[in-house]
Design a protein around this motif. Structure first.
Motif, PDB file in Angstrom:
ATOM      1  N   VAL A 195       0.840  -1.194   0.000  1.00  0.00           N
ATOM      2  CA  VAL A 195       0.000   0.000   0.000  1.00  0.00           C
ATOM      3  C   VAL A 195       0.870   1.236   0.000  1.00  0.00           C
ATOM      4  N   GLN A 198       2.072   1.904  -3.435  1.00  0.00           N
ATOM      5  CA  GLN A 198       1.041   2.438  -4.309  1.00  0.00           C
ATOM      6  C   GLN A 198       0.826   3.923  -4.064  1.00  0.00           C
ATOM      7  N   THR A 199       0.790   4.317  -2.789  1.00  0.00           N
ATOM      8  CA  THR A 199       0.560   5.723  -2.493  1.00  0.00           C
ATOM      9  C   THR A 199       1.751   6.563  -2.906  1.00  0.00           C
ATOM     10  N   ASP A 203      -1.036   6.448  -6.704  1.00  0.00           N
ATOM     11  CA  ASP A 203      -2.316   5.759  -6.778  1.00  0.00           C
ATOM     12  C   ASP A 203      -2.980   5.780  -5.415  1.00  0.00           C
ATOM     13  N   ARG A 205      -5.985   5.963  -4.723  1.00  0.00           N
ATOM     14  CA  ARG A 205      -7.283   5.295  -4.648  1.00  0.00           C
ATOM     15  C   ARG A 205      -7.225   4.080  -3.738  1.00  0.00           C
ATOM     16  N   ALA A 206      -6.046   3.478  -3.618  1.00  0.00           N
ATOM     17  CA  ALA A 206      -5.907   2.310  -2.746  1.00  0.00           C
ATOM     18  C   ALA A 206      -6.267   2.654  -1.312  1.00  0.00           C
ATOM     19  N   ARG A 209     -10.071   2.983  -0.949  1.00  0.00           N
ATOM     20  CA  ARG A 209     -10.697   1.664  -1.074  1.00  0.00           C
ATOM     21  C   ARG A 209     -10.539   0.858   0.213  1.00  0.00           C
ATOM     22  N   ILE A 210      -9.349   0.862   0.774  1.00  0.00           N
ATOM     23  CA  ILE A 210      -9.089   0.082   1.990  1.00  0.00           C
ATOM     24  C   ILE A 210      -9.868   0.642   3.174  1.00  0.00           C
ATOM     25  N   GLU A 235     -14.052  -9.445   0.060  1.00  0.00           N
ATOM     26  CA  GLU A 235     -13.112  -9.471  -1.066  1.00  0.00           C
ATOM     27  C   GLU A 235     -13.463 -10.608  -2.023  1.00  0.00           C
TER      28      GLU A 235
END
Length: 366
Positions: A195, A198-199, A203, A205-206, A209-210, A235
């Motif tokens: 994560v 990704q950040t 991104d 959005r992760a 979403r989490i 999930e």
């Protein structure tokens, strides 16, 4: 010469008297206010003279001059701004160090795991901290997390559950900033490397979403040990393209529009809202509450199972199942438990032995 000596003696007496008065004003307790206590608000940038005057006016100290003199003897310590509460007699020295240490008046306010921003707003108003509308206005502005989760529509999900020490009348924007800061601290501590990567790449959005998944998990089960199972089941459903059919999302969508009266009815499952996961596939457009650490960790690392369904077991937990047939059996268990019956019906009695009859009986008769 005698006149000069008399003048010197007079000056010494006056100075001694002033010193004695200052000493008395600093070292002897003073209570010049009502028994229920008094609040004194020290403004930012106020001089020690102005603060001493405020305290004298409110009956906290005996002498403003004595307090100012004592403050000048401690030039490295400044009197901190804020609201102070005095409910007992204190010496001038004690008053000085109370303000120099910044012991402002604070009350604990607890945000519980899973509470929505609407819950928090109501509780703040009930505790007379601020108007509910003021908090909702501040919580409705996602500017504080725009760099962190730019897809977020509000601060819902990012108001971290914890106990906060608040002044009598906190500013709503300062409170939401403190809650978001707490969330970011906890997130940085618990987020897994994937994560974080990704950040870092942009991104974000992760994150949203989490946090959204964690908010569903938080509202579905109070048991920490079940949260990874619930996250895993959600999930699995998302992967298979199944609707989540999560009741709390329906409730949240209704609450946003002031349509929820405390009970969810069957007809409400068709309520027109983007948060209704019976009517819409995928996750809702944002969090439906503010998850705590356990729910966030579950969303970050869901349990790997084949579960697709779960239903309450009336003990605060759930029955989990991988197939619809198993789920339907669990629903029957749930209904039996609600009726005060054992979850599983008792086994059928063993068949009774068959009685002898017919020709053999007649033969015996003969």
């Amino acid at each position: 010469m005698k006149y000069l000596l008399a003048l010197v003696l007079l000056v010494v007496l006056i100075a001694g008297g002033a010193a004695a008065w200052i000493w008395y004003g600093i070292t002897k307790p003073y209570l010049g206010f009502a028994a229920e206590g008094v609040f004194v608000d020290v403004p930012r940038g106020a001089s020690s003279r102005h603060v001493a005057s405020l305290l004298k006016t409110n009956g906290v100290v005996r002498s403003a001059l004595a307090l100012e003199f004592y403050a000048r003897r401690h030039p490295k310590r400044t009197l901190q701004a804020g609201e102070y509460f005095f409910d007992r007699a204190m010496t001038g020295r004690e008053v000085f160090w109370k303000l120099a240490s910044g012991e402002v008046y604070q009350q604990p306010f607890t945000v519980r795991e899973g509470e929505t921003m609407f819950d928090i707003a109501r509780e703040l108003e009930a505790a007379k901290f601020m108007r509910a509308g003021d908090f909702l206005y501040a919580a409705g502005d996602p500017a504080l997390i725009r760099d962190f989760a730019p897809g977020a529509r509000t601060l819902e999900g990012f108001l971290f559950p914890a106990t906060y020490e608040l002044p009598r009348h906190p500013a709503a924007s300062e409170l939401t900033a403190e809650m978001v800061h707490k969330f970011k601290e906890e997130w940085k501590r618990m987020a897994s490397p994937p994560v974080a990567e990704q950040t870092d790449e942009g991104d974000h959005r992760a994150v949203n979403r989490i946090v959204t998944l964690a908010s569903l998990v938080e509202r579905e089960t109070p048991k920490p040990e079940e949260r990874p199972l619930v996250a895993g089941a959600f999930e699995n459903r998302l992967r298979k393209g199944m609707r989540l059919q999560c009741d709390p999302t329906v409730i949240y969508g209704m609450e946003r529009l002031g349509k929820y009266n405390g009970a969810l009815m069957g007809k409400d499952l068709k309520f027109d809202s983007p948060y209704n996961t019976y009517e819409h596939g995928g996750l809702p457009p944002g969090p439906i509450g503010n998850p705590g650490e356990a729910a966030l960790r579950a969303a970050l690392q869901p349990a790997r199972t084949d579960y697709l369904y779960f239903v309450a077991n009336t003990q605060g937990g759930h029955f989990f199942s991988a197939t619809l047939a198993e789920h339907n059996k669990n629903v029957v268990k749930y209904r039996r438990l609600l009726a005060g019956l054992p979850a599983d019906p008792p086994p059928p009695p063993p068949p009774s032995p068959k009685k002898r009859h017919g020709k053999q009986q007649r033969g015996n008769a003969r």
